[in-house]
Design an enzyme around this catalytic site. Structure first.
Site, PDB file in Angstrom:
ATOM      1  CG  HIS A  83      -1.873  -1.033   1.422  1.00  0.00           C
ATOM      2  ND1 HIS A  83      -2.016  -1.747   2.579  1.00  0.00           N
ATOM      3  CD2 HIS A  83      -2.803  -1.537   0.568  1.00  0.00           C
ATOM      4  CE1 HIS A  83      -2.996  -2.631   2.446  1.00  0.00           C
ATOM      5  NE2 HIS A  83      -3.481  -2.537   1.236  1.00  0.00           N
ATOM      6  CE  LYS A 140     -12.904  -7.201   4.990  1.00  0.00           C
ATOM      7  NZ  LYS A 140     -12.372  -6.322   3.960  1.00  0.00           N
ATOM      8  NE  ARG A 150      -2.418  -7.550  -4.079  1.00  0.00           N
ATOM      9  CZ  ARG A 150      -3.113  -7.769  -2.988  1.00  0.00           C
ATOM     10  NH1 ARG A 150      -2.511  -8.032  -1.863  1.00  0.00           N
ATOM     11  NH2 ARG A 150      -4.430  -7.747  -3.022  1.00  0.00           N
TER      12      ARG A 150
HETATM   13  P1  ADP Z   1      -9.571  -4.272   0.227  1.00  0.00           P
HETATM   14  O1  ADP Z   1     -10.350  -4.437   1.480  1.00  0.00           O
HETATM   15  O2  ADP Z   1     -10.207  -3.374  -0.795  1.00  0.00           O
HETATM   16  O3  ADP Z   1      -9.013  -5.559  -0.354  1.00  0.00           O
HETATM   17  P2  ADP Z   1      -6.865  -3.634   0.884  1.00  0.00           P
HETATM   18  O4  ADP Z   1      -6.516  -2.792   2.055  1.00  0.00           O
HETATM   19  O5  ADP Z   1      -6.461  -5.078   0.940  1.00  0.00           O
HETATM   20  O6  ADP Z   1      -8.385  -3.413   0.711  1.00  0.00           O
HETATM   21  O7  ADP Z   1      -6.265  -3.046  -0.470  1.00  0.00           O
HETATM   22  C1  ADP Z   1      -6.512  -1.743  -0.923  1.00  0.00           C
HETATM   23  C2  ADP Z   1      -5.829  -1.523  -2.256  1.00  0.00           C
HETATM   24  O8  ADP Z   1      -4.438  -1.763  -2.143  1.00  0.00           O
HETATM   25  C3  ADP Z   1      -6.274  -2.424  -3.405  1.00  0.00           C
HETATM   26  O9  ADP Z   1      -6.237  -1.668  -4.601  1.00  0.00           O
HETATM   27  C4  ADP Z   1      -5.227  -3.481  -3.465  1.00  0.00           C
HETATM   28  O10 ADP Z   1      -5.109  -4.048  -4.772  1.00  0.00           O
HETATM   29  C5  ADP Z   1      -4.008  -2.666  -3.123  1.00  0.00           C
HETATM   30  N1  ADP Z   1      -2.940  -3.489  -2.585  1.00  0.00           N
HETATM   31  C6  ADP Z   1      -3.024  -4.412  -1.618  1.00  0.00           C
HETATM   32  N2  ADP Z   1      -1.814  -4.992  -1.396  1.00  0.00           N
HETATM   33  C7  ADP Z   1      -0.948  -4.420  -2.267  1.00  0.00           C
HETATM   34  C8  ADP Z   1       0.443  -4.598  -2.565  1.00  0.00           C
HETATM   35  N3  ADP Z   1       1.200  -5.510  -1.957  1.00  0.00           N
HETATM   36  N4  ADP Z   1       0.985  -3.826  -3.502  1.00  0.00           N
HETATM   37  C9  ADP Z   1       0.224  -2.905  -4.133  1.00  0.00           C
HETATM   38  N5  ADP Z   1      -1.091  -2.701  -3.931  1.00  0.00           N
HETATM   39  C10 ADP Z   1      -1.673  -3.448  -3.011  1.00  0.00           C
END
Ligand code: ADP
Length: 153
Positions: free
Chosen positions: A17, A41, A90
């Site tokens: 992120h 959730k 990803r």
């Molecule tokens: P959600 O509950 O929407 O899955 P996340 O917090 O898991 O929320 O992810 C939010 C965003 O960050 C999404 O666009 C996801 O694809 C992106 N994301 C998650 N992990 C990674 C990573 N390792 N690298 C880049 N982007 C990521």
């Protein structure tokens, strides 16, 4: 003014992120990190903790704001005059999932989704893997920004 949101659960924010936010903020005048609240959730970290991890990570970046929201992401965008949604990709599974959401959002409102490919070095990281490592007392520190390590109880 180009405003975007980066929505997610951020339970907790990961280095993946962090990479997307750091690169994405350069494309916009303002980037809102929007923590979605879903009452069905179960989270590992409270909303306050998740918010603090992100705020502390980006306290020196004036273009970044951290907000929380309930309900549809497009409704939140329209309430805040946001025209762009930023998402990270990803792998092909992310693409298929994100494609359906982006098409649905476009049907609901005139908002564009902008995708950034993850950095190769963080493309395997997910919040669920981080939680698994934490639960099993593994070294999670390389997978998250420093603020998580500092603030985690
Ligand atoms: P959600 O509950 O929407 O899955 P996340 O917090 O898991 O929320 O992810 C939010 C965003 O960050 C999404 O666009 C996801 O694809 C992106 N994301 C998650 N992990 C990674 C990573 N390792 N690298 C880049 N982007 C990521």
């Amino acid at each position: 003014m180009k405003k975007a949101i980066f929505p997610g659960s951020f339970d907790p924010i990961t280095s993946g992120h962090h990479d997307i936010i750091t690169r994405g903020v350069k494309l916009f005048d303002e980037l809102i990190i929007a923590i979605g609240v879903n009452s069905n959730k179960k989270y590992m970290f409270s909303l306050e903790e998740r918010k603090k991890f992100i705020e502390d990570s980006f306290k020196h970046e004036p273009k970044i704001k951290v907000l929380t929201y309930k309900g549809l992401t497009v409704d939140f965008c329209q309430q805040n005059n946001v025209e762009f949604i930023l998402r990270g990709l990803r792998n092909p599974a992310d693409f298929e999932f994100e494609k359906a959401i982006a098409h649905t959002n476009r049907d609901l409102a005139p908002i564009e989704t902008v995708f950034l490919l993850t950095a190769a070095s963080t493309s395997y990281i997910s919040s669920s893997i981080v939680r698994e490592v934490i639960i099993n007392n593994g070294d999670y520190t390389k997978l998250v920004p420093q603020s998580v390590r500092i603030n985690k109880k």
